[in-house]
Write an enzyme that holds these catalytic residues in place. Structure first.
Site, short mmCIF file in Angstrom:
data_model
loop_
_atom_site.label_atom_id
_atom_site.label_comp_id
_atom_site.label_asym_id
_atom_site.label_seq_id
_atom_site.Cartn_x
_atom_site.Cartn_y
_atom_site.Cartn_z
N GLU A 237 -21.38 17.64 -37.36
CA GLU A 237 -20.76 18.71 -38.17
C GLU A 237 -21.82 19.63 -38.76
O GLU A 237 -21.64 20.84 -38.84
CB GLU A 237 -19.89 18.12 -39.29
CG GLU A 237 -18.67 17.38 -38.78
CD GLU A 237 -17.84 18.17 -37.80
OE1 GLU A 237 -17.50 19.34 -38.07
OE2 GLU A 237 -17.55 17.64 -36.71
N TRP B 67 -1.62 42.81 -33.13
CA TRP B 67 -1.27 42.00 -34.30
C TRP B 67 -0.07 42.58 -35.02
O TRP B 67 0.13 43.80 -35.02
CB TRP B 67 -2.45 41.93 -35.28
CG TRP B 67 -3.70 41.37 -34.69
CD1 TRP B 67 -4.88 42.04 -34.48
CD2 TRP B 67 -3.93 40.03 -34.24
NE1 TRP B 67 -5.82 41.20 -33.93
CE2 TRP B 67 -5.27 39.95 -33.77
CE3 TRP B 67 -3.13 38.88 -34.18
CZ2 TRP B 67 -5.81 38.79 -33.25
CZ3 TRP B 67 -3.69 37.72 -33.66
CH2 TRP B 67 -5.01 37.68 -33.21
N TRP C 250 -12.71 30.91 -38.07
CA TRP C 250 -11.55 31.78 -37.78
C TRP C 250 -11.54 32.23 -36.33
O TRP C 250 -10.49 32.22 -35.68
CB TRP C 250 -11.52 32.98 -38.74
CG TRP C 250 -10.85 32.61 -40.02
CD1 TRP C 250 -11.44 32.21 -41.18
CD2 TRP C 250 -9.44 32.53 -40.24
NE1 TRP C 250 -10.49 31.89 -42.11
CE2 TRP C 250 -9.25 32.08 -41.58
CE3 TRP C 250 -8.31 32.80 -39.47
CZ2 TRP C 250 -7.98 31.89 -42.14
CZ3 TRP C 250 -7.04 32.61 -40.03
CH2 TRP C 250 -6.89 32.17 -41.35
N ASN D 10 -11.22 20.44 -43.62
CA ASN D 10 -11.44 21.13 -42.34
C ASN D 10 -10.19 21.12 -41.46
O ASN D 10 -9.83 22.13 -40.85
CB ASN D 10 -12.61 20.49 -41.59
CG ASN D 10 -12.91 21.20 -40.29
OD1 ASN D 10 -13.17 22.41 -40.30
ND2 ASN D 10 -12.84 20.50 -39.18
N TRP E 166 -22.64 22.01 -36.21
CA TRP E 166 -21.66 23.12 -36.16
C TRP E 166 -22.07 24.21 -37.15
O TRP E 166 -21.98 25.40 -36.88
CB TRP E 166 -20.25 22.63 -36.49
CG TRP E 166 -19.49 22.15 -35.29
CD1 TRP E 166 -19.23 20.87 -34.96
CD2 TRP E 166 -18.90 22.97 -34.26
NE1 TRP E 166 -18.52 20.83 -33.78
CE2 TRP E 166 -18.29 22.11 -33.33
CE3 TRP E 166 -18.82 24.34 -34.03
CZ2 TRP E 166 -17.62 22.57 -32.19
CZ3 TRP E 166 -18.14 24.81 -32.90
CH2 TRP E 166 -17.55 23.92 -32.00
N TRP F 167 -6.56 37.63 -37.44
CA TRP F 167 -7.39 36.57 -38.03
C TRP F 167 -8.28 37.11 -39.14
O TRP F 167 -8.69 36.36 -40.05
CB TRP F 167 -8.23 35.87 -36.94
CG TRP F 167 -9.15 36.80 -36.19
CD1 TRP F 167 -8.85 37.51 -35.07
CD2 TRP F 167 -10.51 37.12 -36.51
NE1 TRP F 167 -9.92 38.26 -34.67
CE2 TRP F 167 -10.97 38.03 -35.53
CE3 TRP F 167 -11.39 36.73 -37.51
CZ2 TRP F 167 -12.25 38.56 -35.54
CZ3 TRP F 167 -12.68 37.27 -37.52
CH2 TRP F 167 -13.10 38.17 -36.55
C1 LIG Z 1 -10.91 28.68 -40.50
C2 LIG Z 1 -12.11 27.92 -41.01
C3 LIG Z 1 -12.88 28.47 -42.04
C4 LIG Z 1 -14.01 27.79 -42.53
N1 LIG Z 1 -14.77 28.36 -43.52
C5 LIG Z 1 -15.88 27.73 -43.97
C6 LIG Z 1 -16.69 28.31 -44.99
O1 LIG Z 1 -16.45 29.43 -45.46
N2 LIG Z 1 -17.76 27.59 -45.43
C7 LIG Z 1 -18.09 26.37 -44.92
O2 LIG Z 1 -19.07 25.76 -45.37
N3 LIG Z 1 -17.35 25.82 -43.94
C8 LIG Z 1 -16.26 26.44 -43.46
N4 LIG Z 1 -15.50 25.85 -42.48
C9 LIG Z 1 -15.96 24.58 -41.88
C10 LIG Z 1 -15.41 23.30 -42.54
O3 LIG Z 1 -14.02 23.38 -42.69
C11 LIG Z 1 -16.04 22.99 -43.90
O4 LIG Z 1 -17.44 23.07 -43.81
C12 LIG Z 1 -15.67 21.59 -44.36
O5 LIG Z 1 -14.29 21.45 -44.45
C13 LIG Z 1 -16.33 21.32 -45.71
O6 LIG Z 1 -15.95 20.07 -46.19
P1 LIG Z 1 -16.97 18.88 -46.29
O7 LIG Z 1 -18.19 19.32 -47.01
O8 LIG Z 1 -16.25 17.71 -46.84
O9 LIG Z 1 -17.32 18.65 -44.76
P2 LIG Z 1 -17.97 17.40 -44.01
O10 LIG Z 1 -16.99 16.96 -42.98
O11 LIG Z 1 -18.46 16.37 -44.94
O12 LIG Z 1 -19.20 18.06 -43.21
C14 LIG Z 1 -20.52 18.12 -43.74
C15 LIG Z 1 -21.00 19.55 -43.76
O13 LIG Z 1 -21.10 20.07 -42.44
C16 LIG Z 1 -20.77 21.45 -42.44
N5 LIG Z 1 -19.58 21.64 -41.58
C17 LIG Z 1 -18.61 20.73 -41.34
N6 LIG Z 1 -17.73 21.21 -40.46
C18 LIG Z 1 -18.14 22.45 -40.14
C19 LIG Z 1 -17.65 23.47 -39.27
N7 LIG Z 1 -16.55 23.29 -38.52
N8 LIG Z 1 -18.30 24.63 -39.21
C20 LIG Z 1 -19.42 24.84 -39.95
N9 LIG Z 1 -19.94 23.92 -40.78
C21 LIG Z 1 -19.32 22.74 -40.87
C22 LIG Z 1 -20.47 21.83 -43.88
O14 LIG Z 1 -21.64 22.35 -44.44
C23 LIG Z 1 -20.10 20.50 -44.50
O15 LIG Z 1 -20.33 20.45 -45.88
C24 LIG Z 1 -14.36 26.53 -41.97
C25 LIG Z 1 -13.57 25.99 -40.95
C26 LIG Z 1 -12.45 26.66 -40.48
C27 LIG Z 1 -11.63 26.05 -39.38
#
Ligand SMILES: Cc1cc2nc3c(=O)[nH]c(=O)nc-3n(C[C@H](O)[C@H](O)[C@H](O)COP(=O)(O)OP(=O)(O)OC[C@H]3O[C@@H](n4cnc5c(N)ncnc54)[C@H](O)[C@@H]3O)c2cc1C
Length: 459
Positions: free
Chosen positions: A261, A292, A368, A327, A264, A345
């Site tokens: 993650e 849209w 997005w 997420n 990502w 979007w």
């Molecule tokens: C539509 C959409 C919008 C999003 N907007 C943001 C945003 O503005 N800021 C943001 O930090 N994340 C965003 N994410 C990614 C992800 O949803 C969040 O990082 C995550 O939910 C944060 O929760 P966590 O710290 O418990 O994640 P964990 O599952 O604990 O992951 C650890 C860290 O990995 C990173 N991470 C995890 N998943 C992703 C991912 N898919 N993409 C990028 N980084 C990721 C984050 O920094 C996160 O804190 C978005 C995802 C989607 C689908």
């Protein structure tokens, strides 16, 4: 000791801070400076909760600096002008900052660097986007090969602690930080970030791979706001996670999923770095002119968490109340806006940025575009989430829904994901009239799905 400005932007920490460490290593006394840039404080993406978190984080940093005999200088204005002035007032010779990849930051830093001695260093990501590239020098646009190349690079070691006593600094007049309410769910600061990270490592990372998709469990780290503002070093996080897996073999699977993650996160930062136009349009040209719908009422229902699909509504209300969304929830809610409602979007991207404490241009835009099927990675546009099935799978008992939708608190699990299917006598008995106490679905998912497929196919 000669003086240098440590220009703080999104690196609100003392440990493993490359900008700060570089200044110290090169023999400078670092003068910590934060600039209240009007363009960052107020723009189309401004989120009061995120600003509140930033200000609370700066206050925590200020306290950490004071404990070391230093202080945080706060000034307001155009960064170039402020830096010019502080250099003149303090006699500082250099400026050190962590490199940021948004188009605004890059343009700003290039402008500053043309006039002033600014040096930006890597810290926002583990590897610089220009280092994770194909053999022929092209950037990756698909996640899996990017992650393979990322993993093949040697992992840089975190830097040591900052000295307990700061070198002597000149006292310059500054502003006080604006007072804004911080988000209750996320107390700010480096110490809190480290405490949460260690607790996650010790208590939850083992289970992360299994629990991370469940909306009703606290299976993820919730570290995103801390990583967003650099209250936690991403390099340190990866390093410590891998060390943990070596010492605790049962955690290996969870650590792998967690680092994935983080990759990502690095991937979307790299996409923004190499393709800055994604902030304005779809990555894939064939999806730049989809027809849209202009549907302000539907958009309003989605924003307010009143679409009639409980899993979508619970996620949207969680966002409004806490500034955070799971997420899986982000994917479900985003898919619903784009595919079921056929709303651009970019309207969702903006709404998320206006509410997320972790709102980050790269990750949000990437998420997005991925969900809308218009972005870099091969997320096929015909994969359309069914909000009822998603709810049943990732919130099987409906606990998450009931937490955020009190009007459905008494609805049994069999109906909580599709309350409109509840027999009228049960509705009467429970005192929940669907269509009155909770909305009927604003679209029929099966019809909306067919509509989206036909529009995308012609896209
Ligand atoms: C539509 C959409 C919008 C999003 N907007 C943001 C945003 O503005 N800021 C943001 O930090 N994340 C965003 N994410 C990614 C992800 O949803 C969040 O990082 C995550 O939910 C944060 O929760 P966590 O710290 O418990 O994640 P964990 O599952 O604990 O992951 C650890 C860290 O990995 C990173 N991470 C995890 N998943 C992703 C991912 N898919 N993409 C990028 N980084 C990721 C984050 O920094 C996160 O804190 C978005 C995802 C989607 C689908």
């Amino acid at each position: 000791m000669p003086l240098a400005i440590w220009w703080i932007r999104r690196d609100l920490r003392l440990s493993d801070n490359p900008a700060l460490a570089t200044a110290l290593r090169e023999g400078y006394a670092p003068l910590p400076l934060f600039i209240l840039d009007p363009r960052l404080l107020r723009n189309r993406f401004t989120a009061p909760m995120r600003l509140g978190f930033l200000m609370a984080g700066l206050r925590a940093l200020e306290a950490d600096l004071r404990a070391r005999g230093a202080y945080l200088l706060v000034r307001r204005g155009d960064p170039g002008e402020v830096l010019h002035q502080v250099l003149a007032e303090s006699g500082a010779e250099r400026i050190f900052a962590e490199e940021d990849y948004t188009p605004y930051a890059r343009e700003r830093d290039a402008r500053v660097a043309r006039a002033l001695p600014l040096q930006c260093v890597l810290g926002l990501t583990v590897h610089h986007p220009s280092n994770v590239i194909k053999a022929e020098g092209e950037p990756y646009t698909v996640f899996t090969p990017f992650s393979k190349a990322w993993k093949a690079l040697p992992l840089p070691r975190p830097l040591g602690e900052v000295p307990a006593r700061w070198p002597t600094l000149p006292r310059l007049p500054g502003e006080s930080l604006p007072v804004l309410p911080p988000p209750a769910l996320f107390p700010a600061g480096e110490a809190e970030a480290r405490r949460r990270w260690r607790a996650f490592l010790e208590d939850s990372i083992c289970d992360y791979a299994r629990a991370r998709n469940r909306l009703d469990l606290e299976g993820t780290s919730r570290l995103s706001p801390y990583l967003r503002f650099g209250m936690l070093s991403v390099r340190q996080v990866v390093h410590e996670a891998l060390e943990w897996a070596l010492e605790h073999p049962t955690a290996r699977h969870g650590v792998e999923a967690f680092v994935n993650e983080i990759i990502w996160r690095e991937f979307y930062q790299a996409i923004l770095y190499h393709f800055p136009h994604v902030t304005r349009e779809a990555f894939r040209p064939q999806f730049r002119h989809l027809p849209w719908r202009e549907a302000p009422e539907d958009l309003g229902a989605w924003q307010a968490g009143r679409t009639g699909y409980p899993i979508v509504d619970a996620c949207m209300r969680q966002l409004q109340a806490t500034g955070w969304m799971h997420n899986r929830g982000r994917m479900i809610a985003a898919s619903f806006l784009v595919k079921d409602l056929l709303i651009n979007w970019q309207a969702g991207e903006r709404w998320f940025m206006q509410h997320l404490v972790d709102g980050d241009v790269a990750a949000n835009n990437g998420g997005w575009q991925w969900t809308a099927g218009v972005g870099t990675d091969a997320a096929p546009y015909f994969r359309i989430f069914n909000p009822v099935l998603q709810g049943r799978k990732f919130d099987p008992e409906g606990r998450f829904i009931r937490r955020w939708l009190p009007e459905l608190a008494r609805v049994p699990a069999a109906y909580v994901h599709a309350p409109w299917t509840m027999p009228p006598d049960l509705q009467a008995r429970l005192g929940v009239q669907v269509g009155q106490d909770y909305p009927l679905p604003i679209v029929d998912h099966a019809l909306a799905r067919a509509r989206a497929l036909s529009v995308y196919r012609q896209g």
